[in-house]
Design a protein around this motif. Structure first.
Motif, PDB file in Angstrom:
ATOM      1  N   HIS A  54     -13.987  -1.394  12.651  1.00  0.00           N
ATOM      2  CA  HIS A  54     -14.186  -0.021  12.201  1.00  0.00           C
ATOM      3  C   HIS A  54     -12.848   0.615  11.816  1.00  0.00           C
ATOM      4  CE1 HIS A  54     -15.932   3.981  11.933  1.00  0.00           C
ATOM      5  NE2 HIS A  54     -14.912   4.427  12.672  1.00  0.00           N
ATOM      6  N   LEU A  55     -11.837   0.455  12.693  1.00  0.00           N
ATOM      7  CA  LEU A  55     -10.510   1.022  12.425  1.00  0.00           C
ATOM      8  C   LEU A  55      -9.928   0.439  11.151  1.00  0.00           C
ATOM      9  CD1 LEU A  55      -8.588   1.337  15.806  1.00  0.00           C
ATOM     10  CD2 LEU A  55      -9.267   3.151  14.227  1.00  0.00           C
ATOM     11  N   ARG A  56     -10.124  -0.870  10.956  1.00  0.00           N
ATOM     12  CA  ARG A  56      -9.582  -1.536   9.796  1.00  0.00           C
ATOM     13  C   ARG A  56     -10.230  -0.982   8.523  1.00  0.00           C
ATOM     14  NH1 ARG A  56      -6.705  -6.113   8.586  1.00  0.00           N
ATOM     15  NH2 ARG A  56      -7.037  -6.632   6.384  1.00  0.00           N
ATOM     16  N   ALA A  57     -11.557  -0.739   8.624  1.00  0.00           N
ATOM     17  CA  ALA A  57     -12.263  -0.174   7.467  1.00  0.00           C
ATOM     18  C   ALA A  57     -11.753   1.230   7.159  1.00  0.00           C
ATOM     19  CB  ALA A  57     -13.771  -0.152   7.739  1.00  0.00           C
ATOM     20  N   VAL A  58     -11.478   2.019   8.227  1.00  0.00           N
ATOM     21  CA  VAL A  58     -10.948   3.372   8.028  1.00  0.00           C
ATOM     22  C   VAL A  58      -9.569   3.286   7.355  1.00  0.00           C
ATOM     23  CG1 VAL A  58     -10.065   5.434   9.196  1.00  0.00           C
ATOM     24  CG2 VAL A  58     -12.229   4.420   9.914  1.00  0.00           C
ATOM     25  N   ARG A  65      -5.169   5.085   2.783  1.00  0.00           N
ATOM     26  CA  ARG A  65      -3.971   4.394   2.287  1.00  0.00           C
ATOM     27  C   ARG A  65      -3.019   5.377   1.609  1.00  0.00           C
ATOM     28  NH1 ARG A  65      -5.434  -1.650   0.539  1.00  0.00           N
ATOM     29  NH2 ARG A  65      -7.598  -1.696   1.238  1.00  0.00           N
ATOM     30  N   VAL A  66      -3.584   6.231   0.781  1.00  0.00           N
ATOM     31  CA  VAL A  66      -2.731   7.190   0.069  1.00  0.00           C
ATOM     32  C   VAL A  66      -2.065   8.143   1.063  1.00  0.00           C
ATOM     33  CG1 VAL A  66      -2.751   9.150  -1.523  1.00  0.00           C
ATOM     34  CG2 VAL A  66      -3.982   7.044  -2.103  1.00  0.00           C
ATOM     35  N   ALA A  67      -2.838   8.625   2.049  1.00  0.00           N
ATOM     36  CA  ALA A  67      -2.280   9.565   3.036  1.00  0.00           C
ATOM     37  C   ALA A  67      -1.174   8.899   3.840  1.00  0.00           C
ATOM     38  CB  ALA A  67      -3.383  10.077   3.970  1.00  0.00           C
ATOM     39  N   LEU A  68      -1.411   7.656   4.285  1.00  0.00           N
ATOM     40  CA  LEU A  68      -0.391   6.960   5.076  1.00  0.00           C
ATOM     41  C   LEU A  68       0.850   6.670   4.239  1.00  0.00           C
ATOM     42  CD1 LEU A  68      -2.505   4.464   7.242  1.00  0.00           C
ATOM     43  CD2 LEU A  68      -1.233   6.484   8.009  1.00  0.00           C
ATOM     44  N   ALA A 110      13.446   1.581  -0.680  1.00  0.00           N
ATOM     45  CA  ALA A 110      13.050   0.242  -0.254  1.00  0.00           C
ATOM     46  C   ALA A 110      11.975   0.314   0.815  1.00  0.00           C
ATOM     47  CB  ALA A 110      14.272  -0.524   0.266  1.00  0.00           C
ATOM     48  N   GLY A 111      12.162   1.240   1.773  1.00  0.00           N
ATOM     49  CA  GLY A 111      11.159   1.426   2.819  1.00  0.00           C
ATOM     50  C   GLY A 111       9.826   1.864   2.238  1.00  0.00           C
ATOM     51  N   SER A 112       9.892   2.762   1.235  1.00  0.00           N
ATOM     52  CA  SER A 112       8.663   3.229   0.590  1.00  0.00           C
ATOM     53  C   SER A 112       7.956   2.071  -0.105  1.00  0.00           C
ATOM     54  CB  SER A 112       8.995   4.326  -0.430  1.00  0.00           C
ATOM     55  OG  SER A 112       9.683   5.374   0.197  1.00  0.00           O
ATOM     56  N   ALA A 113       8.732   1.220  -0.777  1.00  0.00           N
ATOM     57  CA  ALA A 113       8.134   0.057  -1.461  1.00  0.00           C
ATOM     58  C   ALA A 113       7.500  -0.871  -0.443  1.00  0.00           C
ATOM     59  CB  ALA A 113       9.212  -0.676  -2.266  1.00  0.00           C
ATOM     60  N   ALA A 114       8.181  -1.078   0.684  1.00  0.00           N
ATOM     61  CA  ALA A 114       7.621  -1.942   1.722  1.00  0.00           C
ATOM     62  C   ALA A 114       6.326  -1.353   2.272  1.00  0.00           C
ATOM     63  CB  ALA A 114       8.646  -2.130   2.851  1.00  0.00           C
ATOM     64  N   ALA A 115       6.311  -0.031   2.473  1.00  0.00           N
ATOM     65  CA  ALA A 115       5.103   0.627   2.970  1.00  0.00           C
ATOM     66  C   ALA A 115       3.963   0.455   1.967  1.00  0.00           C
ATOM     67  CB  ALA A 115       5.389   2.105   3.235  1.00  0.00           C
ATOM     68  N   ALA A 116       4.275   0.640   0.687  1.00  0.00           N
ATOM     69  CA  ALA A 116       3.245   0.465  -0.350  1.00  0.00           C
ATOM     70  C   ALA A 116       2.736  -0.968  -0.352  1.00  0.00           C
ATOM     71  CB  ALA A 116       3.827   0.825  -1.722  1.00  0.00           C
ATOM     72  N   HIS A 117       3.646  -1.913  -0.184  1.00  0.00           N
ATOM     73  CA  HIS A 117       3.260  -3.317  -0.145  1.00  0.00           C
ATOM     74  C   HIS A 117       2.289  -3.579   1.005  1.00  0.00           C
ATOM     75  CE1 HIS A 117       3.736  -7.631  -0.807  1.00  0.00           C
ATOM     76  NE2 HIS A 117       3.824  -7.754   0.521  1.00  0.00           N
ATOM     77  N   VAL A 118       2.643  -3.082   2.188  1.00  0.00           N
ATOM     78  CA  VAL A 118       1.790  -3.292   3.361  1.00  0.00           C
ATOM     79  C   VAL A 118       0.437  -2.629   3.154  1.00  0.00           C
ATOM     80  CG1 VAL A 118       1.496  -2.672   5.796  1.00  0.00           C
ATOM     81  CG2 VAL A 118       3.694  -3.566   4.981  1.00  0.00           C
TER      82      VAL A 118
END
Lengths: 123, 259
Positions: A54-58, A65-68, A110-118
């Motif tokens: 359930h958490l994974r689906a959320v 994803r956009v908010a995080l 770089a951190g932002s790109a990594a976050a987007a990647h994840v």
């Protein structure tokens, strides 16, 4: 006894935008991070949270994803701005702003790109 | 004077405290030298009273600025035991048994003893257009310009500044970069920006948002802690950062004609 002149950090026309990212990052982190820490650090471990699927689906929902990503990007730039001035003012290295500022904001990028990647490729 | 001997007797009978005063005479001293003076420790004596005692009784060559003795004129700001203070509002008894170290305000060039060069500060104050700008819309000289309590409240706090420069002395950014416009000048700009009668905000933006303006501030907050009048310059700067950022975004997004 004349005052010694010392070179301050270089100024850029992007300074207001960097400050807005810093300011927004501080606000977003102050509002959202305590909630996340409370949920995932205290409430779920103690009281048992929703099941993993359930958490994974959320988390995989596009809005989540956009908010995080927004939170991560703002928090990274908040750190970069603060760290830049901690180094330049705190350690008195303002004359190296040309080196320090690109390193700090570059690390945030770089951190932002990594976050987007994840968030968008591996989640 | 018949009262004189009795007064002297009371002084010698009472306690005393050492004032360690920074002395500097250009041409004679290579750098400031501390010199000790023993002054009477009286409960109602401020550090300024101690300095006046030194000047009147012990060493007439001491140079320092003072005027009102009541926290209004902003002349007697000095570094007392490492902190920027108004010497008229700082009491000797606070530092008993002493010594009380009195140095010129940090962050400013020293002219002599405790006297610092205030010209750079005055230049900064003048640079923010610190008066009501009316852009040709001056009311007749005999007209009243009424304001509501809310309109007065918007800027009143920032109008309490006495230009004592304690905030500059406390500011770690100003210590690093003397080109920084600084707390009092930015608070003074806000005093007029927030005044409902003023029309000068656009002209002040060019100074406040330029190099040396609000973007140099890192919100350490020492200026507001040092302020003897409760002005909160740090708050004024933060407030203006948001105003300036929004104005910058607006100018960036809007086409030239629509500005």
């Amino acid at each position: 006894m004349a005052r010694e002149g010392r070179a301050g950090p270089r100024r850029r026309p992007v300074e207001p935008f960097l400050w807005l990212l810093f300011s927004g990052g501080g606000m977003a982190a102050a509002v959202l991070v305590p909630v996340l820490v409370l949920l995932f650090g205290v409430v779920f471990p103690l009281a048992g949270g929703p099941p993993y699927d359930h958490l994974r689906a959320v988390a995989a929902h596009p809005l989540t994803r956009v908010a995080l990503l927004g939170l991560a990007v703002l928090a990274f730039f908040h750190w970069a701005h603060r760290f830049r001035f901690a180094v330049e003012h705190g350690l008195g290295l303002g004359r190296l702003d040309r080196l320090i500022a690109p390193l700090c904001y570059g690390a945030a990028l770089a951190g932002s790109a990594a976050a987007a990647h994840v968030l968008f490729l591996t989640l | 004077m018949s009262a004189e001997p009795a007064m002297r007797a009371a002084e010698t009978a009472g306690e005393s405290i050492v004032l360690r005063v920074s002395r500097y005479l250009p041409g004679r001293d290579a750098e400031p030298v501390p010199r000790d003076y023993e002054v009477p420790l009286r409960e109602e004596w401020s550090v300024l009273d101690g300095l006046n005692h030194v000047k009147d009784v012990l060493d007439g060559s001491l140079a320092y600025r003072w005027s009102c003795r009541m926290g209004i004129c902003g002349s007697c700001g000095m570094t007392v035991n490492g902190e920027p203070r108004l010497t008229c509002g700082t009491f000797l008894s606070e530092f008993a048994p002493g010594p009380v170290v009195v140095e010129p305000l940090r962050g400013f060039a020293v002219i002599r003893d405790l006297v610092v060069d205030i010209e750079p500060f005055l230049g900064k104050l003048a640079s923010v257009t610190p008066w009501l700008v009316r852009n040709g819309a001056e009311p007749p000289p005999d007209a009243e310009f009424a304001q509501t309590p809310e309109q007065l409240g918007a800027y009143k706090q920032f109008s309490m500044c006495i230009n004592c420069m304690l905030c500059y002395s406390a500011c770690p950014v100003y210590a690093l970069d003397e080109d920084f416009l600084g707390p009092a000048a930015i608070a003074l700009a806000q005093r007029y920006n927030l005044d409902s009668r003023d029309m000068g905000a656009a002209a002040r933006f060019d100074v406040l948002a330029a190099a040396g303006g609000v973007w140099d501030c890192t919100y350490v907050g020492e200026c507001s802690a040092a302020c003897p009048k409760g002005v909160d310059p740090a708050g004024a700067i933060q407030q203006y950062k948001l105003t300036a950022a929004m104005e910058t975004v607006r100018r960036f997004l809007l086409p030239k004609g629509a500005r």
